[in-house]
Design an enzyme around this catalytic site. Structure first.
Site, PDB file in Angstrom:
ATOM      1  N   GLU A  60       0.808  -1.229   0.000  1.00  0.00           N
ATOM      2  CA  GLU A  60       0.000   0.000   0.000  1.00  0.00           C
ATOM      3  C   GLU A  60       0.837   1.273   0.000  1.00  0.00           C
ATOM      4  O   GLU A  60       0.286   2.374   0.069  1.00  0.00           O
ATOM      5  CB  GLU A  60      -0.950  -0.033   1.201  1.00  0.00           C
ATOM      6  CG  GLU A  60      -2.001  -1.115   1.076  1.00  0.00           C
ATOM      7  CD  GLU A  60      -2.783  -1.366   2.348  1.00  0.00           C
ATOM      8  OE1 GLU A  60      -3.894  -1.912   2.266  1.00  0.00           O
ATOM      9  OE2 GLU A  60      -2.264  -1.027   3.437  1.00  0.00           O
ATOM     10  N   GLN A 116       4.982  -4.390   2.593  1.00  0.00           N
ATOM     11  CA  GLN A 116       4.776  -5.756   3.057  1.00  0.00           C
ATOM     12  C   GLN A 116       4.957  -6.709   1.893  1.00  0.00           C
ATOM     13  O   GLN A 116       5.137  -6.293   0.755  1.00  0.00           O
ATOM     14  CB  GLN A 116       3.368  -5.916   3.630  1.00  0.00           C
ATOM     15  CG  GLN A 116       2.255  -5.664   2.624  1.00  0.00           C
ATOM     16  CD  GLN A 116       0.904  -5.469   3.279  1.00  0.00           C
ATOM     17  OE1 GLN A 116       0.756  -4.710   4.213  1.00  0.00           O
ATOM     18  NE2 GLN A 116      -0.105  -6.156   2.773  1.00  0.00           N
TER      19      GLN A 116
END
Length: 1287
Positions: free
Chosen positions: A726, A794
């Site tokens: 993100e 991530q």
């Protein structure tokens, strides 16, 4: 109990003793006789092998499988689905039935004739034996030549010697007593890793009883609080053990917002209570991504209920002018509390809190639990007693007022509907409604029983009602005659969303809550017993053993506990079970449902509790109609789910459907298809057709319409999306999203054909031709246009390997290996906790060298796990001032699910999969099994009661074999062992400057595709019931030839950067590293080559990242059999004696050694460092005996401050050109000339003569680094990728 028996469970109560070995036939470790065990003790397994089978009555194989003289079939299916059966005859080569009818043997007195005859007979038998052996060899060779496995091995001339054709799986009758070897030294060493956890110093873990706790009383802060929950009702508990409290402490800052939760609520954190699926609708939230969508529909977030554990009391002291002092989370101060202990039993979900208070005069003990079987019932007890020894001489009595309070102010995002007292039943109640949801409500009904020690002590009851609060007050006294009071509280909590029994259908939530509370009132012990029994039954269905690693085993068990506490498998309505990121103890992320539920949490529960995973997926099924509406409103066919959902699944400002994380649709499809591939009871073609197929089909229809064809590329592209990373929003061709679309469209085609449903031909066209962006160096780009300076939030690209299972040919396998290496070094240091479990699973399946699957596992724990209650934080760094202003979700169940998956599916090599028959197009399910040795986890691991195809399995990975035991069920299962010979993890090109002559040259992408075009394949087996499949483990090779340090035990003696683990420096992976926290201080790593493995090191090499050290030193502890023996003896004594006896025993042991006076204090610290690493309690015992000369042995420096010169200068051109490349490591080689090493100082520390050549050998080695080569402004130290030591 001695720790010697720690691997079994001992169940005791006042009437009967029950003992169930942990490794029996079905691991029925809990009391099933109807009598509830009150205490549980965990004991160590008997490491001695036994021929006796410990079998449960429900699965008695003793008579049916008597192995004395039987022949057992070995059945497998090759890749062409041809069945072959080989008889493993124990009498092979011996013909004991030779026809002797034509041999007329006469009984004669001529012994010579008889002797010659027997000689002739023996010769004939020997010839027959040789002929038999020859015949079997010919047959076996023919079978091997005919087998596709032979073709796999013979067709690849790059196969390492680890791929031995003889190492094929064997199916044999089940041995139901598999136990793992217990490595006490490794387990002790692993406990030192606790020190790397946050708040470890005042935390404790009783691994025998699975109890976590703390002795530190602090102000209220979320990371030090535990909670109770049962899958429906939950409550986060404050420091005193009960009640409601806002957070008042932040470890790092008093800045505005420091006490707040994160996005989207941004509210002050609090210890409160929650129930499942109780969502409000909010017109506006404090923080959203797409505020313009607020005009389309309200956001849905979790509402909290009035705090049900809210007991308070006050004492009035006549001796202090009737001074009144309150006991509640607000008024109890840190200085008021003594002898504090708060603990959580993970065996039964009970939180116990004890302390002395009011100048140590008052002792307070509470127990809180949410009943595991009666989900709407919360129970607690509170004992208030006098410490008689602390009473002042003039003490008479205290007046005691106990208050049971329901306060609307402890409820968030609700409307108060009704509250009052029920005087007749000594109870109070309150009903609330979630904001903007008038058709939903929840009722809390509370009653308690107060019992003074002296039954004659009077108790006065008063009920009070204020503006938003109702109180039940009891007045009594504490005196020497009646020194204690026991309060037992029963709370019924019922909401409209909870599925009740049909008898309650016509009753209000208040009436049901009242019925539950009053029916159970006064039955505390019976309820406690049934509660414990329910928890024990859960553990009967699921257990994980990692006997040689205390930290990983604790994390596995706490992760399983956390997920069980926040889910349930019954009393779930047709709506399903929505599970938020933080479950039932926090409103982090507003309690909304993300992809976390589908990809991280549900798959971790699926092998143990498929019904829970099914309930979670039913939530997606029940909101599928809304997903179809979402797609229609956006002008698309099919269905599209929002990024977040709660009460509804419409598109909102927190959960957009379009132009955001489209991969959520792939995630949901994967979750439901995985449930089918797992094949639990009732999961058949009907489930596939009516649950899985609509979700997969509609996602396929949506993506078919969404993608765009690029005429230039001749491929399909995606646009304006966000991948799991993100940090990169609104990009094109997200790799994971596109790989997910490719895979999903194949699922849709295969499922549609299997069910004979209409299949769109375009699905496979898109699947074959969707664009996966790659760099010229053949590294998968996270998205089109990615540059080489990115920081990844991530795991993203690595998700293509696991859990997506994107690899289906060898070219993709080759790319995946490069991707793993590249992205391993680009993860954000403050990224979320589900990143490294993915790397662990990927490394286990992709790498044939080293042990980084295990070092990644440690990286997934150490920076994220918070003591004292082993809860994961979302972030490695909880300081929002240094982590990018991120307030972490807590607890982060996503990390629990990710960690469990790395154990269940990563280290075991287990994967759900399926085959498609090319003629019938029918799907058949298969379990992939691809285990490897785990050198950093000696003894291995065991997964007990793994459910697959409605069968019950044990999966055991020991030091030599991977075993699947078919322990229960009557159906065979298919197993596929993938072909690891296709893995070329060292044949990976790295960047080289033009013109540089190196051994390894880059190959073009075309050459790669031509060289690696074989399909990923393997070998199939059929495992019948009551049998086990035993597969010799693949043994990973050394990354650096002859490196005796690789895969050994290691610990950092100085602090490393948050998230770094010492194992990364010896894990055989050139793209993991350990880095000192401060470059201005010496960074030191201590390596243990292992017992009996002292070696003379003659040379070595350090691989650095792009940040080499300024200098390097190597020190050794010269080998001494005496010291080796004493270290073993001392640690054994510590392991098997109580503390007092241990000290005396060690003194006696060491008293025989001469005392050597020396002024060199450093050598004392050196040997104590090793003992501290290898044995618990050493600080308190050994350090009290500094005069023992044996402990004055000193580390000797054999390489002293060797200046480091980078072998690979800075690659500035790559930054300039934004090139995506794997970079070579900087290398520093060294050699050791022992003739120049001064052993004089250490020689005088020995109390016996040691040969000089023996002093060159060492078991313990310290690697030290100082500074960084370029001495830049970065405060962190050098990046140590690999340490190589050669004899």
């Amino acid at each position: 109990m001695s720790q010697k028996d720690r691997r079994s469970w001992n169940l005791l109560n006042s009437e009967n003793n029950y003992y169930y070995p942990l490794n029996n036939s079905n691991n029925n470790i809990f009391n099933n006789s109807g009598t509830v065990p009150e205490h549980l003790e965990e004991t160590r397994p008997n490491t001695q092998s036994s021929n006796k089978k410990e079998l449960d009555n429900s699965l008695d194989l003793t008579n049916e499988f008597d192995t004395t003289d039987e022949t057992y079939p070995l059945t497998y299916l090759d890749s062409a689905d041809h069945t072959n059966t080989i008889k493993n005859n124990k009498t092979l080569g011996h013909n004991n039935n030779i026809n002797n009818n034509n041999l007329d043997i006469e009984n004669t007195s001529h012994s010579k004739r008889k002797k010659f005859f027997y000689i002739f007979l023996y010769v004939i038998m020997a010839l027959l034996l040789c002929l038999g052996i020859t015949f079997m060899c010919i047959i076996t060779t023919s079978l091997i030549k005919a087998s596709p496995v032979k073709e796999i091995f013979s067709s690849n001339n790059k196969i390492s010697q680890s791929f031995d054709i003889s190492k094929q799986g064997v199916i044999q009758p089940a041995n139901l007593s598999h136990s793992l070897a217990y490595n006490a030294e490794a387990r002790r060493s692993s406990k030192k890793l606790y020190e790397l956890l946050s708040d470890f110093d005042t935390a404790f873990y009783d691994d025998e009883n699975m109890v976590l706790g703390t002795t530190l009383f602090t102000k209220n802060v979320y990371s030090r609080q535990t909670y109770v929950a049962n899958g429906y009702l939950g409550s986060r508990l404050p420091n005193i053990g009960f009640g409601y409290a806002l957070d008042t402490l932040n470890f790092w800052s008093a800045a505005p917002g420091a006490l707040n939760n994160g996005w989207p609520l941004r509210n002050q954190r609090y210890a409160g209570s929650f129930i499942s699926d109780f969502y409000s609708l909010e017109e506006k939230l404090n923080s959203t991504n797409f505020p313009e969508l607020d005009d389309v529909g309200y956001s849905t977030v979790m509402a909290s209920i009035p705090e049900w554990t809210n007991l308070q009391f006050k004492i009035t002291d006549p001796q202090e002018n009737n001074n009144v002092t309150w006991f509640n989370p607000i008024d109890v101060r840190v200085n008021d509390v003594f002898n504090y202990n708060q603990n959580l039993s993970m065996k039964d979900g009970i939180v116990t809190t004890e302390m002395d208070w009011y100048n140590k005069i008052i002792h307070v003990k509470s127990e809180v639990w949410a009943h595991r079987r009666i989900h709407p019932l919360g129970v607690m007890s509170l004992e208030i007693s006098l410490n008689i020894d602390e009473l002042p001489d003039d003490f008479d009595q205290f007046e005691l007022d106990v208050y049971d309070i329901l306060d609307f102010n402890t409820s968030e995002r609700t409307v108060l509907k009704h509250f009052a007292s029920d005087d007749k039943n000594d109870a109070i109640y309150m009903e609330v409604q979630p904001n903007n949801v008038p058709y939903s409500n929840a009722s809390v009904y509370s009653t308690y029983v107060l019992t003074p020690k002296d039954k004659n002590t009077s108790v006065e009851k008063i009920f009070q009602k204020e503006a938003t609060k109702v109180t039940h007050n009891s007045k009594t006294v504490l005196s020497k005659d009646s020194p204690s009071v026991l309060i037992e509280k029963y709370v019924g909590v019922m909401s409209t969303e909870f599925k009740t029994n049909e008898i309650y259908n016509d009753l209000s939530t208040l009436k049901v809550a009242q019925n539950i509370a009053l029916t159970n009132k006064g039955n505390y012990q019976e309820l406690l017993s049934s509660h414990k029994r329910a928890w024990y039954a859960l553990y009967n269905d699921a257990f994980i053993e990692i006997p040689s690693d205390a930290l990983l085993e604790m994390t596995a068990r706490s992760s399983l506990y956390q997920l069980l506490a926040n889910t349930r498998h019954y009393n779930v309505s047709e709506r399903g079970l929505p599970v938020g990121v933080s479950g039932l103890s926090s409103d982090s992320y507003g309690g909304m449902v993300f992809w976390d539920a589908d990809i991280w949490i549900a798959p971790a529960l699926l092998p143990f509790f498929p019904e829970v995973s099914k309930n979670m997926n039913n939530y997606r099924n029940s909101t599928h109609r809304q997903a179809q509406i979402n797609a229609q409103q956006a002008g698309y066919p099919g269905a599209v789910y929002p990024w977040t959902s709660g009460r509804y699944a419409n598109c909102t400002s927190t959960g957009p459907c379009i132009d955001y994380e489209y991969h959520i649709n792939v995630d949901i499809a994967l979750a439901t298809f995985s449930i089918y591939m797992n094949g639990a009871a009732g999961i058949d073609d009907d489930y596939l057709k009516y649950t899985t197929w609509p979700i997969v089909r509609d996602a396929a229809q949506f993506f078919t319409s969404y993608v765009k064809y690029n005429e230039t590329l001749k491929q399909y592209e995606t646009y304006n999306l966000t991948d799991p990373d993100e940090y990169a929003n609104h990009i094109s061709n997200g790799a994971f999203t596109n790989a997910g679309i490719k895979t999903l469209l194949k699922w849709a085609t295969d499922i549609g054909n299997h069910l004979q449903e209409p299949v769109d031909e375009k699905w496979m066209d898109i699947s074959h031709n969707i664009h996966i962006p790659r760099s010229p160096s053949n590294i998968t780009l996270e998205y089109t246009g990615m540059n080489n300076t990115v920081e990844i939030k991530q795991a993203d690209v690595t998700l293509m390997v696991y859990p997506l299972g994107y690899i289906n040919d060898e070219s993709i396998l080759y790319n995946a290996i490069k991707d793993l290496y590249y992205y391993s070094e680009r993860q954000s240091a403050s990224g979320p906790a589900m990143t490294y479990p993915v790397f662990s699973a990927a490394a286990a399946g992709l790498l044939n060298h080293g042990s980084s699957s295990q070092s990644y596992l440690y990286k997934s724990v150490l920076p994220y796990l918070r003591q004292p209650f082993a809860q994961f934080s979302e972030q490695s760094d909880d300081n929002f001032l240094t982590n990018g202003l991120t307030q972490p979700a807590f607890p982060f169940l996503t990390a629990n699910g990710g960690f469990l998956q790395s154990i269940l599916f990563g280290l075991t090599g287990i994967r759900y999969s399926y085959d498609v028959d090319p003629q019938t197009k029918k799907i058949s399910r298969v379990l992939k099994f691809n285990p490897t040795q785990l050198p950093l986890m000696p003894g291995g691991l065991a997964i007990r009661n793994f459910k697959y195809m409605d069968q019950v399995l044990d999966i055991i990975i020991d030091d030599h074999n991977g075993t699947i035991v078919h322990k229960s069920g009557d159906k065979p299962i298919r197993i596929l062992v993938p072909n690891r010979s296709l893995i070329h993890d060292r044949d990976v090109n790295v960047y080289e400057r033009p013109g540089k002559d190196t051994i390894l040259h880059r190959r073009s992408e075309i050459q790669v595709e031509q060289s690696y075009n074989k399909n990923v394949s393997g070998k199939y087996y059929i495992l019948e019931p009551k049998h086990e499949f035993v597969l010799p483990l693949f043994k990973p090779e050394l990354n650096i030839a002859g490196n005796i340090a690789e895969n050994q035990q290691i610990t950092n003696l100085t602090a490393g950067v948050s998230g770094d683990v010492g194992f990364s420096a010896i894990d055989g992976n050139n793209y993991t590293h350990w880095q000192p926290l401060n470059k201005n201080e010496e960074g030191r790593l201590l390596i243990d080559l292992g017992k009996g493995n002292a070696q003379q090191i003659t040379k070595g090499m350090i691989l650095w990242g792009q940040r080499p050290a300024k200098n390097l030193s190597i020190s050794i502890l010269p080998h001494s059999d005496l010291v080796e023996q004493v270290i073993s003896n001392v640690t054994f004594i510590l392991e098997n004696s109580d503390k007092a006896m241990a000290k005396e025993t060690i003194k006696e042991l060491l008293g025989n050694f001469s005392t050597i006076e020396t002024e060199n204090k450093e050598c004392v610290a050196d040997i104590l460092t090793i003992l501290d690493w290898k044995g618990s309690q050493i600080d308190d015992i050994i350090k009290q005996m500094p005069d023992i000369g044996l402990f004055h042995e000193k580390f000797v420096t054999v390489v002293d401050k060797l200046e480091v010169t980078p072998s690979e200068p800075y690659f500035g051109e790559l930054i300039k050109d934004s090139s995506i490349e794997l970079l070579p490591s900087n290398k520093t080689k060294f050699s050791i000339d022992y003739s120049k090493v001064n052993f004089n100082d250490t020689m005088r520390c020995f109390d016996s003569q040691v040969a000089t050549e023996d002093m060159h050998k060492a078991r313990y080695i310290v690697v030290s680094v100082e500074g960084t080569f370029d001495d830049d402004n970065d405060t962190k130290g050098a990046t140590i990728k690999e340490i190589a030591l050669n004899p």
